[in-house]
Design an enzyme around this catalytic site. Structure first.
Site, PDB file in Angstrom:
ATOM      1  N   SER A  30      -9.855   3.201  11.138  1.00  0.00           N
ATOM      2  CA  SER A  30      -9.294   2.736  12.410  1.00  0.00           C
ATOM      3  C   SER A  30      -9.426   3.805  13.484  1.00  0.00           C
ATOM      4  CB  SER A  30      -7.825   2.363  12.227  1.00  0.00           C
ATOM      5  OG  SER A  30      -7.103   3.405  11.584  1.00  0.00           O
ATOM      6  N   LYS A  71      -7.754   7.430  -1.288  1.00  0.00           N
ATOM      7  CA  LYS A  71      -8.985   7.870  -0.596  1.00  0.00           C
ATOM      8  C   LYS A  71      -9.690   8.946  -1.407  1.00  0.00           C
ATOM      9  CE  LYS A  71      -7.659   6.434   4.055  1.00  0.00           C
ATOM     10  NZ  LYS A  71      -6.190   6.349   4.068  1.00  0.00           N
ATOM     11  N   GLN A  95      -4.062   7.321  15.995  1.00  0.00           N
ATOM     12  CA  GLN A  95      -4.223   6.001  15.376  1.00  0.00           C
ATOM     13  C   GLN A  95      -4.581   4.985  16.456  1.00  0.00           C
ATOM     14  OE1 GLN A  95      -5.043   4.092  13.081  1.00  0.00           O
ATOM     15  NE2 GLN A  95      -3.297   3.679  11.771  1.00  0.00           N
ATOM     16  N   LYS A 137       0.843  -1.200   0.000  1.00  0.00           N
ATOM     17  CA  LYS A 137       0.000   0.000   0.000  1.00  0.00           C
ATOM     18  C   LYS A 137       0.879   1.251   0.000  1.00  0.00           C
ATOM     19  CE  LYS A 137      -2.492   1.690   3.581  1.00  0.00           C
ATOM     20  NZ  LYS A 137      -2.284   3.143   3.432  1.00  0.00           N
ATOM     21  N   THR A 138       0.531   2.178  -0.894  1.00  0.00           N
ATOM     22  CA  THR A 138       1.298   3.416  -1.005  1.00  0.00           C
ATOM     23  C   THR A 138       0.415   4.637  -0.722  1.00  0.00           C
ATOM     24  OG1 THR A 138       0.767   3.365  -3.367  1.00  0.00           O
ATOM     25  CG2 THR A 138       2.971   2.626  -2.734  1.00  0.00           C
ATOM     26  N   HIS A 139       1.111   5.746  -0.386  1.00  0.00           N
ATOM     27  CA  HIS A 139       0.523   7.081  -0.469  1.00  0.00           C
ATOM     28  C   HIS A 139       1.465   7.821  -1.404  1.00  0.00           C
ATOM     29  CE1 HIS A 139      -2.694   6.960   2.441  1.00  0.00           C
ATOM     30  NE2 HIS A 139      -1.910   6.417   3.352  1.00  0.00           N
ATOM     31  N   ASP A 146     -14.073  13.037  -4.194  1.00  0.00           N
ATOM     32  CA  ASP A 146     -14.546  14.286  -4.805  1.00  0.00           C
ATOM     33  C   ASP A 146     -15.616  13.990  -5.865  1.00  0.00           C
ATOM     34  OD1 ASP A 146     -14.629  17.038  -5.567  1.00  0.00           O
ATOM     35  OD2 ASP A 146     -12.533  17.225  -4.953  1.00  0.00           O
ATOM     36  N   GLY A 166       1.599  -1.126   8.860  1.00  0.00           N
ATOM     37  CA  GLY A 166       2.541  -0.077   8.468  1.00  0.00           C
ATOM     38  C   GLY A 166       3.791  -0.076   9.317  1.00  0.00           C
TER      39      GLY A 166
HETATM   40  P1  5BU Z   1       0.438   2.447  10.524  1.00  0.00           P
HETATM   41  O1  5BU Z   1       1.872   2.856  10.436  1.00  0.00           O
HETATM   42  O2  5BU Z   1       0.265   0.923  10.675  1.00  0.00           O
HETATM   43  O3  5BU Z   1      -0.337   3.227  11.542  1.00  0.00           O
HETATM   44  O4  5BU Z   1      -0.144   2.825   9.068  1.00  0.00           O
HETATM   45  C1  5BU Z   1      -1.477   2.628   8.726  1.00  0.00           C
HETATM   46  C2  5BU Z   1      -1.708   2.900   7.260  1.00  0.00           C
HETATM   47  O5  5BU Z   1      -3.024   2.529   6.926  1.00  0.00           O
HETATM   48  C3  5BU Z   1      -1.550   4.353   6.836  1.00  0.00           C
HETATM   49  O6  5BU Z   1      -1.005   4.361   5.533  1.00  0.00           O
HETATM   50  C4  5BU Z   1      -2.968   4.895   6.829  1.00  0.00           C
HETATM   51  O7  5BU Z   1      -3.176   5.868   5.807  1.00  0.00           O
HETATM   52  C5  5BU Z   1      -3.776   3.664   6.485  1.00  0.00           C
HETATM   53  N1  5BU Z   1      -5.117   3.615   7.080  1.00  0.00           N
HETATM   54  C6  5BU Z   1      -5.334   3.592   8.444  1.00  0.00           C
HETATM   55  O8  5BU Z   1      -4.406   3.647   9.239  1.00  0.00           O
HETATM   56  N2  5BU Z   1      -6.613   3.477   8.910  1.00  0.00           N
HETATM   57  C7  5BU Z   1      -7.690   3.406   8.095  1.00  0.00           C
HETATM   58  O9  5BU Z   1      -8.821   3.290   8.566  1.00  0.00           O
HETATM   59  C8  5BU Z   1      -7.437   3.436   6.692  1.00  0.00           C
HETATM   60  C9  5BU Z   1      -6.157   3.540   6.215  1.00  0.00           C
HETATM   61 BR1  5BU Z   1      -8.870   3.367   5.516  1.00  0.00          BR
END
Ligand code: 5BU
Length: 221
Positions: A112, A65, A168, A35-37, A68, A188
């Site tokens: 999350s 995500k 988070q 998965k990337t951003h 729009d 991640g």
């Molecule tokens: P982490 O380092 O495990 O916290 O990264 C989580 C990744 O998952 C991060 O790239 C978020 O953009 C992505 N994510 C998230 O954390 N929660 C969500 O509900 C969603 C995506 Br949809």
């Protein structure tokens, strides 16, 4: 997933392309998806990443995500990715428009960091069923429908952390897969910031796949 015996997706949130490619090569053998951003990677080179994905046989998931109006999401869409994430806040029209050009989408049904108690899940399921050729599954914190062929993915996954101090919220992989019916775990920093990235990827891959097999077995009993 079956071919690699892996339901692990690694979220590589880094800002340098060389670092993205380095981590992709390290985790590649143990993942079904990366998965990337892409918008945070300064010098993003999708062709180099696609070559690594082909070498290690994993899918590229751009967590864009999209949220729009149809005209704009069509401009934003990451055509190099196998699958993109799409919010449903702008309604079904944007998903429909994307379905004409996109390969696959995961609809964001729950995050999350926040849950609305199921309202978004219900609407995501409706839109998913209406656009089943394009929608591959959902990102959420637990399965909310059965027998529809969708893939349920969860982010915010860690075996040893509960929070990151910024908002988070983490859930244990076994709870997500066995108890909540999640298919793919998105991990991640618990992997990318580990002392040994290869070891951490192997650890989550084994844990995730065993939990997945346990759930499949429980379903048969
Ligand atoms: P982490 O380092 O495990 O916290 O990264 C989580 C990744 O998952 C991060 O790239 C978020 O953009 C992505 N994510 C998230 O954390 N929660 C969500 O509900 C969603 C995506 Br949809």
């Amino acid at each position: 997933m079956e071919r690699k015996r892996s339901n692990l997706c690694v979220a590589v949130d880094v800002t340098e392309n060389v670092e993205l490619l380095r981590v992709a090569n390290l985790v590649g053998p143990n993942i079904c998806m990366l998965k990337t951003h892409a918008d945070v990677v300064r010098d993003y080179d999708f062709e180099a990443l696609r070559a690594i994905a082909a070498k290690h046989d994993f899918l590229l998931f751009e967590d864009r995500k999209l949220a729009d109006v149809p005209h704009v999401v069509l401009l934003q869409h990451a055509t190099w990715a196998d699958v993109v994430s799409v919010h449903i806040v702008s309604g079904e029209a944007s998903v429909k428009a994307l379905s004409n050009i996109g390969k696959g989408a995961f609809l964001v049904a729950e995050m999350s960091t926040y849950t609305d108690g199921g309202t978004t899940q219900k609407e995501a399921l409706r839109i998913g069923l209406e656009n089943g050729e394009y929608v591959s599954g959902f990102i959420c914190q637990g399965r909310f429908s059965d027998g529809d062929g969708f893939v349920y993915c969860a982010a915010g996954v860690s075996a040893d952390k509960k929070f990151d101090g910024l908002g988070q919220v983490y859930t244990h992989p076994q709870e997500l897969i066995v108890d909540r019916g999640i298919d793919v775990i998105i991990v991640g920093r618990s992997i990318t910031h580990a002392k040994d990235v290869v070891d951490a990827a192997r650890y989550y891959k084994e844990m995730g796949w065993l939990a997945y097999l346990k759930r499949c077995k429980d379903l048969l009993n």
